[in-house]
Design a protein around this motif. Structure first.
Motif, PDB file in Angstrom:
ATOM      1  N   SER A 106      41.349  39.276  42.300  1.00  0.00           N
ATOM      2  CA  SER A 106      40.658  40.542  42.569  1.00  0.00           C
ATOM      3  C   SER A 106      41.408  41.754  42.025  1.00  0.00           C
ATOM      4  N   VAL A 107      42.717  41.635  41.779  1.00  0.00           N
ATOM      5  CA  VAL A 107      43.483  42.771  41.255  1.00  0.00           C
ATOM      6  C   VAL A 107      43.798  42.595  39.767  1.00  0.00           C
ATOM      7  N   GLU A 108      43.107  41.642  39.133  1.00  0.00           N
ATOM      8  CA  GLU A 108      43.416  41.346  37.732  1.00  0.00           C
ATOM      9  C   GLU A 108      43.159  42.540  36.826  1.00  0.00           C
ATOM     10  N   SER A 109      42.087  43.289  37.073  1.00  0.00           N
ATOM     11  CA  SER A 109      41.772  44.427  36.209  1.00  0.00           C
ATOM     12  C   SER A 109      42.760  45.569  36.381  1.00  0.00           C
ATOM     13  N   GLU A 110      43.299  45.747  37.593  1.00  0.00           N
ATOM     14  CA  GLU A 110      44.234  46.837  37.859  1.00  0.00           C
ATOM     15  C   GLU A 110      45.665  46.477  37.479  1.00  0.00           C
ATOM     16  N   PHE A 111      46.061  45.237  37.746  1.00  0.00           N
ATOM     17  CA  PHE A 111      47.429  44.798  37.482  1.00  0.00           C
ATOM     18  C   PHE A 111      47.392  43.470  36.713  1.00  0.00           C
ATOM     19  N   PRO A 112      46.979  43.506  35.462  1.00  0.00           N
ATOM     20  CA  PRO A 112      46.777  42.238  34.725  1.00  0.00           C
ATOM     21  C   PRO A 112      48.049  41.421  34.536  1.00  0.00           C
ATOM     22  N   GLN A 113      49.188  42.095  34.326  1.00  0.00           N
ATOM     23  CA  GLN A 113      50.416  41.346  34.029  1.00  0.00           C
ATOM     24  C   GLN A 113      50.903  40.542  35.228  1.00  0.00           C
ATOM     25  N   ILE A 114      51.035  41.179  36.378  1.00  0.00           N
ATOM     26  CA  ILE A 114      51.554  40.454  37.535  1.00  0.00           C
ATOM     27  C   ILE A 114      50.490  39.529  38.125  1.00  0.00           C
TER      28      ILE A 114
ATOM     29  N   GLY B 268      44.844  40.239  53.606  1.00  0.00           N
ATOM     30  CA  GLY B 268      44.640  39.547  54.869  1.00  0.00           C
ATOM     31  C   GLY B 268      43.244  39.008  55.066  1.00  0.00           C
ATOM     32  N   GLU B 269      42.332  39.378  54.167  1.00  0.00           N
ATOM     33  CA  GLU B 269      40.935  38.986  54.338  1.00  0.00           C
ATOM     34  C   GLU B 269      40.493  37.864  53.408  1.00  0.00           C
ATOM     35  N   MET B 270      41.362  37.442  52.497  1.00  0.00           N
ATOM     36  CA  MET B 270      40.949  36.419  51.529  1.00  0.00           C
ATOM     37  C   MET B 270      42.124  35.525  51.173  1.00  0.00           C
ATOM     38  N   PRO B 271      41.862  34.319  50.625  1.00  0.00           N
ATOM     39  CA  PRO B 271      42.953  33.441  50.181  1.00  0.00           C
ATOM     40  C   PRO B 271      43.809  34.118  49.120  1.00  0.00           C
ATOM     41  N   ILE B 272      45.037  33.638  49.001  1.00  0.00           N
ATOM     42  CA  ILE B 272      45.989  34.297  48.129  1.00  0.00           C
ATOM     43  C   ILE B 272      45.554  34.251  46.665  1.00  0.00           C
ATOM     44  N   THR B 273      44.950  33.142  46.229  1.00  0.00           N
ATOM     45  CA  THR B 273      44.505  33.060  44.832  1.00  0.00           C
ATOM     46  C   THR B 273      43.376  34.044  44.563  1.00  0.00           C
ATOM     47  N   CYS B 274      42.444  34.166  45.500  1.00  0.00           N
ATOM     48  CA  CYS B 274      41.351  35.126  45.329  1.00  0.00           C
ATOM     49  C   CYS B 274      41.869  36.559  45.293  1.00  0.00           C
ATOM     50  N   PHE B 275      42.919  36.834  46.063  1.00  0.00           N
ATOM     51  CA  PHE B 275      43.488  38.181  46.050  1.00  0.00           C
ATOM     52  C   PHE B 275      44.014  38.543  44.666  1.00  0.00           C
ATOM     53  N   TRP B 276      44.761  37.625  44.054  1.00  0.00           N
ATOM     54  CA  TRP B 276      45.330  37.934  42.745  1.00  0.00           C
ATOM     55  C   TRP B 276      44.258  38.027  41.671  1.00  0.00           C
TER      56      TRP B 276
ATOM     57  N   ILE C 118      40.815  27.711  35.867  1.00  0.00           N
ATOM     58  CA  ILE C 118      40.203  28.914  36.441  1.00  0.00           C
ATOM     59  C   ILE C 118      38.779  29.031  35.918  1.00  0.00           C
ATOM     60  N   LYS C 119      37.854  29.209  36.835  1.00  0.00           N
ATOM     61  CA  LYS C 119      36.460  29.393  36.460  1.00  0.00           C
ATOM     62  C   LYS C 119      35.829  30.415  37.387  1.00  0.00           C
ATOM     63  N   GLU C 120      35.290  31.466  36.794  1.00  0.00           N
ATOM     64  CA  GLU C 120      34.604  32.517  37.555  1.00  0.00           C
ATOM     65  C   GLU C 120      35.474  33.044  38.690  1.00  0.00           C
ATOM     66  N   HIS C 121      36.722  33.376  38.354  1.00  0.00           N
ATOM     67  CA  HIS C 121      37.663  33.967  39.309  1.00  0.00           C
ATOM     68  C   HIS C 121      37.914  33.080  40.523  1.00  0.00           C
ATOM     69  N   SER C 122      37.977  31.795  40.286  1.00  0.00           N
ATOM     70  CA  SER C 122      38.365  30.862  41.340  1.00  0.00           C
ATOM     71  C   SER C 122      39.088  29.686  40.698  1.00  0.00           C
TER      72      SER C 122
ATOM     73  N   ASP D  51      45.183  49.723  50.946  1.00  0.00           N
ATOM     74  CA  ASP D  51      43.870  49.086  50.872  1.00  0.00           C
ATOM     75  C   ASP D  51      44.000  47.652  50.363  1.00  0.00           C
ATOM     76  N   LEU D  52      44.874  47.461  49.383  1.00  0.00           N
ATOM     77  CA  LEU D  52      45.093  46.106  48.876  1.00  0.00           C
ATOM     78  C   LEU D  52      45.789  45.234  49.908  1.00  0.00           C
ATOM     79  N   LYS D  53      46.649  45.833  50.723  1.00  0.00           N
ATOM     80  CA  LYS D  53      47.314  45.068  51.775  1.00  0.00           C
ATOM     81  C   LYS D  53      46.296  44.535  52.772  1.00  0.00           C
ATOM     82  N   GLN D  54      45.299  45.355  53.097  1.00  0.00           N
ATOM     83  CA  GLN D  54      44.244  44.896  53.993  1.00  0.00           C
ATOM     84  C   GLN D  54      43.417  43.802  53.330  1.00  0.00           C
ATOM     85  N   ARG D  55      43.194  43.930  52.025  1.00  0.00           N
ATOM     86  CA  ARG D  55      42.415  42.927  51.301  1.00  0.00           C
ATOM     87  C   ARG D  55      43.128  41.577  51.299  1.00  0.00           C
TER      88      ARG D  55
END
Length: 470
Positions: free
Chosen positions: A396-404, A386-394, A72-76, A380-384
């Motif tokens: 993007s929610v790292e700060s809100e849901f770090p464990q999952i 659908g707009e990005m690859p699955i790895t990028c989605f997870w 993982i580098k720079e959220h990718s 809002d996250l459900k819409q997000r």
């Protein structure tokens, strides 16, 4: 300066003097070391990483262990060449692990951050008690082993009814008769040219190449009339097979089914492939096998265009080959079930946390399940998603849901195949050939295979300043 003071003739002689025998090699090594350090820095900074590895023998009969890493580098998620090292003697599990472990220790890599290892199914890799995977998991308990999905697909398609196996063997003999003899190959090319054929040559069969079987059979079916004429002219006993309508129909079927298998194989290749996309392809193929089997039983072969074309041109009744084709399709379905099973059903919440609730087999704690419920209620996250690859989605929610988010990323990071290693071995074959059989190939491979660019300005700045007169 030489041309000004001594003349162009003297300058030309000076230009003819070769540079030091290792000047180019030093520069390659300097750039490769810089690229290596950049990759290692990224792996050290990544919270976890996964590796894929494979072993092969080069032109000088040296056993080469090749390893790729995903991090993982720079959220990718990125993947790159890690190292390639020669094994001094045997290629046992102990020797493979020793080379791998030595690299980790020499470069201060943390085994505890390794969350996945992908290999083929060789005994040295997957031995139950002392295989490489077991030894890696002893120092990296979080590492999940993945059997290369492309190797499994190749194994699942090996078995076939004896009638089809005989047709395949005879087809290979026909191809070899023409391709392995230079005169026959030239005469056949002239014949194809005179008859206005689509191709001028057959393709040589190679058992170790994934796509070879399908391509060889497809080319033979396209040139079947030209091949029959050529075999008849040279009085080969193999000509009787191409004159046999049943044999020709089974050849056409093999061409069609292996073309479909090649399409599946190609879809499993490529970079940045995660476990869900790979198993979607396999699952779709297994369902197609059920569909094709049912249609063949009803007397329809429209999904096999070459077989349909042969049947129409020759007037061959399909019931003469229907039993063999049905048996092969049923066998393929059973083999795919044996090699793949239902191992893609777990952790479906990673793919879509809004549709698949967690199950006990997913191993989530109470806090993680609560976080997943909270996430799945956010439209809002459900819409997000659908707009990005699955790895990028997870990510993007790292700060809100770090464990999952961490749990989901660990599911997506591991490699599903050793595709990159196979590509690396192809490059190794090109770089280290019989003219450069003593080449220490790791630095050359690193610059050829790595996506990281050497920092030329940094390398130049680290060298001694040239003399001012230069």
């Amino acid at each position: 300066m030489c041309s000004v003071m001594l003349g162009e003739a003297a300058a030309a002689k000076l230009d003819a003097i070769p540079i030091s025998d290792n000047t180019i090699q030093r520069r390659i090594s300097d750039m490769a070391c810089d690229v290596k350090e950049q990759v290692l820095d990224c792996v050290r900074e990544s919270p976890f990483h996964a590796i894929q590895l494979d072993e092969s023998t080069d032109v000088a009969h040296c056993a080469q262990l090749m390893v790729y890493v995903r991090f993982i580098k720079e959220h990718s998620v990125q993947e790159d060449f890690l190292f390639c090292v020669s094994l001094p003697a045997r290629t046992t599990a102990d020797e493979l692990f020793k080379a791998l472990n030595n690299f980790y220790q020499a470069n201060c890599l943390d085994w505890g951050r390794c969350c996945g290892i992908c290999t083929d199914g060789a005994r040295a890799m997957t031995g139950r008690h002392s295989g490489l995977v077991k030894q890696v998991q002893a120092v990296a308990p979080a590492a999940v082993w993945k059997h290369c999905i492309i190797h499994r697909q190749a194994l699942a398609t090996k078995r076939m009814p004896q009638e089809l196996r005989a047709v395949l063997d005879e087809a290979v003999k026909i191809v070899n008769l023409i391709k392995s003899r230079a005169l026959n190959a030239r005469l056949f090319s002239i014949l194809c040219n005179e008859m206005g054929a689509q191709f001028q040559q057959l393709l040589l069969h190679s058992e170790v190449r994934w796509l070879s079987r399908g391509k060889v059979l497809t080319r033979l079916c396209v040139l079947r009339e030209e091949v029959l004429l050529f075999l008849t002219e040279i009085n080969s006993p193999l000509a009787k097979h191409l004159a046999d309508m049943n044999w020709l129909a089974m050849l056409a079927y093999l061409s069609d089914i292996f073309d479909r298998i090649n399409s599946l194989n190609t879809s499993l290749q490529g970079k940045e492939c995660h476990v869900f996309s790979a198993h979607d392809q396999v699952s779709g193929f297994r369902k197609k096998l059920d569909l094709w089997c049912a249609r063949v039983e009803r007397g329809s072969v429209e999904m096999f265009p070459t077989l349909e074309d042969v049947a129409e041109k020759t007037g061959l009744p399909l019931n003469s080959v229907q039993t063999v084709i049905t048996a092969h399709l049923n066998g393929l379905r059973d083999q795919f079930g044996e090699y793949f099973g239902e191992d893609a059903l777990g952790n479906q919440w990673v793919r879509n946390p809004f549709s698949f609730p967690a199950t006990p087999r997913d191993g989530l704690s109470l806090q993680e399940e609560e976080a997943l419920v909270e996430l799945s209620s956010n439209m809002d996250l459900k819409q997000r998603l659908g707009e990005m690859p699955i790895t990028c989605f997870w990510f993007s929610v790292e700060s809100e849901f770090p464990q999952i988010s961490t749990k989901a990323t660990k599911v997506l990071i591991p490699f599903t195949s050793t595709y990159l290693c196979e590509c690396g071995f192809s490059a190794l074959t090109m770089i280290k050939n019989k003219y450069r059989s003593r080449l220490q190939v790791e630095d050359d491979l690193r610059l050829f295979l790595s996506g990281v660019q050497p920092r030329i300005e940094h390398l130049c700045a680290s060298k001694a300043r040239p003399h001012c007169s230069h």
